[in-house]
Scaffold this motif. Structure first.
Motif, PDB file in Angstrom:
ATOM      1  N   ALA A   1      46.313  47.640  44.297  1.00 49.83           N
ATOM      2  CA  ALA A   1      45.549  47.471  45.521  1.00 49.83           C
ATOM      3  C   ALA A   1      44.036  47.605  44.579  1.00 49.83           C
ATOM      4  O   ALA A   1      43.060  46.908  44.631  1.00 49.83           O
ATOM      5  CB  ALA A   1      45.362  48.360  46.576  1.00 49.83           C
ATOM      6  N   LEU A   2      43.825  48.777  43.955  1.00 53.19           N
ATOM      7  CA  LEU A   2      42.619  48.955  43.309  1.00 53.19           C
ATOM      8  C   LEU A   2      42.438  47.918  42.092  1.00 53.19           C
ATOM      9  O   LEU A   2      41.250  47.884  41.804  1.00 53.19           O
ATOM     10  CB  LEU A   2      42.681  50.491  42.661  1.00 53.19           C
ATOM     11  N   LEU A   3      43.582  47.348  41.593  1.00 52.25           N
ATOM     12  CA  LEU A   3      43.394  46.735  40.378  1.00 52.25           C
ATOM     13  C   LEU A   3      43.419  44.955  40.583  1.00 52.25           C
ATOM     14  O   LEU A   3      43.558  44.195  39.721  1.00 52.25           O
ATOM     15  CB  LEU A   3      44.385  47.025  39.145  1.00 52.25           C
ATOM     16  N   HIS A   4      43.875  44.967  41.864  1.00 48.72           N
ATOM     17  CA  HIS A   4      44.371  43.382  42.027  1.00 48.72           C
ATOM     18  C   HIS A   4      43.069  42.156  41.853  1.00 48.72           C
ATOM     19  O   HIS A   4      43.477  41.057  41.540  1.00 48.72           O
ATOM     20  CB  HIS A   4      44.764  43.013  43.545  1.00 48.72           C
ATOM     21  N   ASP A   5      41.944  42.668  41.695  1.00 48.75           N
ATOM     22  CA  ASP A   5      40.936  41.832  41.270  1.00 48.75           C
ATOM     23  C   ASP A   5      40.248  42.176  40.134  1.00 48.75           C
ATOM     24  O   ASP A   5      38.870  41.620  39.856  1.00 48.75           O
ATOM     25  CB  ASP A   5      39.826  41.896  42.393  1.00 48.75           C
ATOM     26  N   VAL A   6      40.601  42.991  39.255  1.00 47.06           N
ATOM     27  CA  VAL A   6      40.155  43.225  37.923  1.00 47.06           C
ATOM     28  C   VAL A   6      40.022  42.004  37.107  1.00 47.06           C
ATOM     29  O   VAL A   6      39.049  42.002  35.946  1.00 47.06           O
ATOM     30  CB  VAL A   6      40.761  44.192  36.931  1.00 47.06           C
ATOM     31  N   GLY A   7      40.402  40.785  37.156  1.00 46.48           N
ATOM     32  CA  GLY A   7      40.166  39.601  36.626  1.00 46.48           C
ATOM     33  C   GLY A   7      38.748  39.058  36.833  1.00 46.48           C
ATOM     34  O   GLY A   7      38.157  38.373  36.236  1.00 46.48           O
ATOM     35  N   LYS A   8      37.908  39.738  38.052  1.00 46.16           N
ATOM     36  CA  LYS A   8      36.583  39.263  38.145  1.00 46.16           C
ATOM     37  C   LYS A   8      35.818  40.536  37.379  1.00 46.16           C
ATOM     38  O   LYS A   8      35.627  41.270  38.035  1.00 46.16           O
ATOM     39  CB  LYS A   8      36.544  39.419  39.507  1.00 46.16           C
ATOM     40  N   VAL A   9      35.142  40.023  36.475  1.00 44.45           N
ATOM     41  CA  VAL A   9      34.514  41.117  35.421  1.00 44.45           C
ATOM     42  C   VAL A   9      33.065  41.098  35.935  1.00 44.45           C
ATOM     43  O   VAL A   9      32.511  39.933  35.843  1.00 44.45           O
ATOM     44  CB  VAL A   9      34.754  40.947  34.116  1.00 44.45           C
ATOM     45  N   LYS A  10      32.024  42.179  36.145  1.00 44.27           N
ATOM     46  CA  LYS A  10      30.694  41.942  36.420  1.00 44.27           C
ATOM     47  C   LYS A  10      29.982  41.228  35.367  1.00 44.27           C
ATOM     48  O   LYS A  10      30.499  41.484  34.210  1.00 44.27           O
ATOM     49  CB  LYS A  10      30.479  43.624  36.345  1.00 44.27           C
ATOM     50  N   GLY A  11      29.031  40.568  35.682  1.00 42.48           N
ATOM     51  CA  GLY A  11      28.512  39.745  35.042  1.00 42.48           C
ATOM     52  C   GLY A  11      29.046  38.314  34.666  1.00 42.48           C
ATOM     53  O   GLY A  11      28.180  37.211  34.282  1.00 42.48           O
ATOM     54  N   ASP A  12      30.163  38.318  35.153  1.00 41.61           N
ATOM     55  CA  ASP A  12      30.869  36.742  34.698  1.00 41.61           C
ATOM     56  C   ASP A  12      30.594  35.721  35.582  1.00 41.61           C
ATOM     57  O   ASP A  12      30.434  34.584  35.245  1.00 41.61           O
ATOM     58  CB  ASP A  12      32.352  37.210  34.666  1.00 41.61           C
ATOM     59  N   VAL A  13      30.231  36.057  36.802  1.00 44.00           N
ATOM     60  CA  VAL A  13      29.863  35.257  38.003  1.00 44.00           C
ATOM     61  C   VAL A  13      28.547  35.414  38.511  1.00 44.00           C
ATOM     62  O   VAL A  13      28.630  36.899  39.199  1.00 44.00           O
ATOM     63  CB  VAL A  13      31.168  34.847  38.771  1.00 44.00           C
ATOM     64  N   SER A  14      27.821  34.651  38.890  1.00 45.97           N
ATOM     65  CA  SER A  14      26.444  35.116  39.788  1.00 45.97           C
ATOM     66  C   SER A  14      27.050  35.037  41.231  1.00 45.97           C
ATOM     67  O   SER A  14      27.828  34.496  41.565  1.00 45.97           O
ATOM     68  CB  SER A  14      25.708  33.990  39.329  1.00 45.97           C
ATOM     69  N   THR A  15      26.142  35.671  41.888  1.00 50.42           N
ATOM     70  CA  THR A  15      26.282  35.620  43.468  1.00 50.42           C
ATOM     71  C   THR A  15      26.113  34.221  43.804  1.00 50.42           C
ATOM     72  O   THR A  15      26.963  33.731  44.876  1.00 50.42           O
ATOM     73  CB  THR A  15      25.369  36.560  44.075  1.00 50.42           C
ATOM     74  N   VAL A  16      25.161  33.520  43.450  1.00 55.60           N
ATOM     75  CA  VAL A  16      24.879  32.127  43.790  1.00 55.60           C
ATOM     76  C   VAL A  16      26.166  31.260  43.687  1.00 55.60           C
ATOM     77  O   VAL A  16      26.591  30.594  44.465  1.00 55.60           O
ATOM     78  CB  VAL A  16      23.840  31.430  43.354  1.00 55.60           C
ATOM     79  N   ASP A  17      26.655  31.367  42.173  1.00 55.66           N
ATOM     80  CA  ASP A  17      27.913  30.643  41.835  1.00 55.66           C
ATOM     81  C   ASP A  17      29.119  31.017  42.945  1.00 55.66           C
ATOM     82  O   ASP A  17      30.036  30.255  42.766  1.00 55.66           O
ATOM     83  CB  ASP A  17      28.122  30.794  40.470  1.00 55.66           C
ATOM     84  N   LYS A  18      29.178  32.307  43.066  1.00 49.11           N
ATOM     85  CA  LYS A  18      30.263  32.720  43.834  1.00 49.11           C
ATOM     86  C   LYS A  18      30.222  32.215  45.283  1.00 49.11           C
ATOM     87  O   LYS A  18      31.184  31.739  45.739  1.00 49.11           O
ATOM     88  CB  LYS A  18      30.284  34.401  43.942  1.00 49.11           C
ATOM     89  N   ILE A  19      29.249  31.987  45.965  1.00 48.77           N
ATOM     90  CA  ILE A  19      28.966  31.377  47.264  1.00 48.77           C
ATOM     91  C   ILE A  19      29.334  30.029  46.932  1.00 48.77           C
ATOM     92  O   ILE A  19      29.960  29.376  48.035  1.00 48.77           O
ATOM     93  CB  ILE A  19      27.418  31.660  47.460  1.00 48.77           C
ATOM     94  N   ILE A  20      28.698  29.281  46.335  1.00 40.83           N
ATOM     95  CA  ILE A  20      29.153  27.704  46.184  1.00 40.83           C
ATOM     96  C   ILE A  20      30.543  27.655  45.770  1.00 40.83           C
ATOM     97  O   ILE A  20      31.065  26.719  46.354  1.00 40.83           O
ATOM     98  CB  ILE A  20      28.231  27.189  44.919  1.00 40.83           C
TER      99      ILE A  20
END
Length: 164
Positions: A62-81
């Motif tokens: 549960a704690l590690l299920h999204d570790v493939g999403k690394v800080k700085g890899d995707v901007s907030t705007v790009d995530k929303i789009i």
């Protein structure tokens, strides 16, 4: 936007993750860390008193299920789009996504790639630090369609993830 990590949350992470696993957890964006903690807390609630569940494995996953999403890899705007594209044109978005950052278009394509491939990417990162294969497999399949004979911990992770 208002995600916070408390001292109690930090103790929770330290209780379940070893140093290498915690390093991967702390590499995520704050909102992804908060989400992972919420998933873990929900999974605990869902399995309270169930002796058939490997709680330690479930908490790690549960704690590690999204570790493939690394800080700085995707901007907030790009995530929303990306979320909008997934809602209205998922087949096109999945095909258009590409790994690799660069200009605005490349960054958006990278965000889409991460959105659809973070589970496999996270599992690969976990394998690199030598976690048990079952743990990496659960992380890699947390967005996959359920199949017969899969571990109960994976089923619970999916449920907890969908509730958060």
């Amino acid at each position: 936007m208002t995600a916070r990590i408390t001292g109690q949350d930090r103790k929770f992470v330290a209780r379940y993750l070893d140093a290498e696993q915690a390093m991967l957890f702390w590499q995520m964006n704050l909102p992804d860390q908060r989400h992972a903690l919420n998933v873990a807390y929900t999974a605990l609630e869902l399995t309270a008193g169930d002796c058939t569940i490997d709680q330690k494995l479930l908490m790690k996953c549960a704690l590690l299920h999204d570790v493939g999403k690394v800080k700085g890899d995707v901007s907030t705007v790009d995530k929303i789009i990306t979320v909008i594209l997934d809602k209205f044109a998922p087949c096109w978005a999945r095909q258009w996504g590409r790994v690799g950052r660069g200009g605005k278009v490349a960054n958006l394509r990278h965000a889409i790639y991460i959105y659809y491939n973070h589970a496999a990417r996270g599992a690969a990162m976990l394998r690199e630090i030598g976690v048990p294969e079952l743990m990496a497999e659960i992380v890699s399949r947390h967005h996959a369609a359920p199949t017969s004979g899969e571990p109960a911990e994976l089923q619970i992770l999916r449920t907890a993830d969908s509730l958060n």
